[in-house]
Design a protein around this motif. Structure first.
Motif, PDB file in Angstrom:
ATOM      1  N   GLU A 114      20.773  38.352 -33.050  1.00 24.11           N
ATOM      2  CA  GLU A 114      19.714  39.266 -33.489  1.00 24.11           C
ATOM      3  C   GLU A 114      18.567  38.508 -34.152  1.00 24.11           C
ATOM      4  N   HIS A 117      15.109  39.788 -33.877  1.00 23.68           N
ATOM      5  CA  HIS A 117      14.882  41.023 -34.613  1.00 23.68           C
ATOM      6  C   HIS A 117      14.491  40.707 -36.053  1.00 23.68           C
ATOM      7  N   PRO A 120      10.745  37.826 -35.908  1.00 28.68           N
ATOM      8  CA  PRO A 120      10.098  38.143 -34.624  1.00 28.68           C
ATOM      9  C   PRO A 120       8.976  37.191 -34.231  1.00 28.68           C
TER      10      PRO A 120
END
Length: 414
Positions: A114, A117, A120
């Motif tokens: 991730e 996320h 970014p």
């Protein structure tokens, strides 16, 4: 002319010069009085250093910003993982923006699947996003749009450079600077664009702000020098080839581009050489529109002039590489029937180029601006909760849509 008439004419000229002198002296005196008073107010608003600082964020706010649950943050804190938040006497946890960014880095490392996320930021093959906020109609909320967008993106974890191209320097003022006192000679973008030997790298002009992850190139009246110098430079044949006036801003940004994910440009309210440079450098154009008929009529002229000028740039060898053009509806009262009709008209004409989200007119935004703050900086208890929530959701919706356009340009999902 007889001697009496000649003397009378000289007397009239002297009187006229004295009147001019009196007017200029009066205006200068008023300017000094106002500047001094503003400096005094700043010292009172931002003690003890007379500089703006950013509030801390509650764990609930941080959970929403980062994209995890409040319970997860609490467990991290109890386990001694990630940054250590400050604890109030009631046991509530709060984080500085620096700690939020530290938390992002920790989560990206702890949960590598991730990572994009939590962090970014653009990858090596992603193009630097340069977003120009433009319109030559005053009152269209250009500076407010640029300010909120830059701060939103910084809170979202992007590395942001805000560029104040407006000689009135409203964006710089919102970051706590007083242009006539805090910004010296050659300390604006003009220093990186000028045509003589005093030109300097943009990296030397950029200054960090109290908003971690967000740097600023400030503005002041010195920027007008570029508007004055450019016609003479063109006439004298200076700045030819790759150094033509409209390429200078793009070149300056390119020199610092590796340090940022996105550049947000607050353009001046005119179609001068600075604005043309911004439009050429931009990868995305954001045209602010206040949904009133007089503003829409003005935008029509703006678009006609912009099309003509951009065509001239293309004829001169400039390649315009815009990923998107969007019209941002600002200061919108969704309960006002004429405004709703104008928004509907724009959507029927321009389709998806008009952003789906609109920035609502709000007393919360106006009241925050009185103290040179945005809603992101404002303590939530400073205004009514319902008023704050409506305003921040409106602003966030606009900025999320712009962020999605950036991510799409990078080939990522919204």
């Amino acid at each position: 002319m007889n001697p009496v008439a000649a003397l009378q004419k000289l007397d009239d000229q002297a009187t006229e010069r004295a009147a001019e002198s009196a007017s200029s002296a009066k205006i200068a005196r008023h300017a000094n009085l106002l500047s001094t008073q503003l400096q005094s107010l700043r010292a009172q608003m931002y003690p003890p250093a007379s500089q703006k600082s950013l509030r801390s964020f509650t764990s609930g706010e941080v959970a929403k910003i980062v994209g995890v649950s409040d319970g997860y943050l609490r467990q991290l804190s109890l386990d001694g993982l990630g940054p250590a938040p400050a604890l109030t006497t009631g046991g509530r946890r709060s984080y500085t923006l620096g700690q939020i960014n530290e938390l992002r880095r920790y989560l990206a490392e702890a949960r590598p699947k991730e990572a994009l996320h939590f962090l970014p930021q653009r990858r090596p093959d992603d193009k630097l996003q340069v977003l120009a906020v433009a319109n030559f109609k005053g009152g269209s909320a250009k500076t407010t749009t640029a300010l909120y967008l830059a701060q939103y993106l910084a809170l979202a974890g992007y590395r942001v450079l805000a560029l104040d191209l407006d000689p009135q320097a409203s964006l710089s003022a919102m970051f706590g600077l007083q242009p006539e006192f805090d910004i010296g000679e050659n300390d604006t973008l003009y220093g990186a664009l000028r045509y003589d030997d005093a030109r300097r790298p943009l990296a030397e002009i950029i200054r960090p702000t109290y908003f971690e992850g967000l740097d600023l190139v400030p503005g002041n009246l010195e920027l007008m020098e570029f508007e004055h110098d450019t016609p003479q430079a063109i006439a004298e044949g200076r700045g030819r080839g790759g150094d033509l006036f409209f390429r200078r801003l793009a070149s300056a940004i390119e020199d610092v581009g590796d340090a940022y994910d996105v550049v947000v440009i607050d353009c001046p309210p005119q179609l001068g050489y600075l604005t043309l440079g911004a439009l050429y450098a931009a990868t995305g154009l954001l045209v602010t529109v206040h949904p009133q008929m007089v503003d829409v009529a003005s935008m029509s002229q703006f678009l006609l002039m912009t099309a003509d000028l951009l065509a001239v740039i293309e004829e001169a060898g400039g390649t315009l590489d815009h990923d998107f053009l969007r019209y941002v509806i600002t200061r919108h009262d969704p309960h006002d029937v004429p405004e709703t009709q104008i928004v509907a008209l724009l959507r029927s004409l321009f389709g998806d180029d008009v952003m789906a989200a609109t920035a609502w007119k709000s007393t919360a935004i106006a009241n925050a601006g009185l103290t040179k703050q945005s809603l992101y900086e404002l303590e939530r208890g400073s205004v009514g909760r319902a008023t704050y929530e409506r305003a921040i959701e409106s602003v966030d919706a606009v900025n999320r849509e712009i962020e999605a356009l950036m991510r799409q340009a990078w080939g990522r999902t919204p």
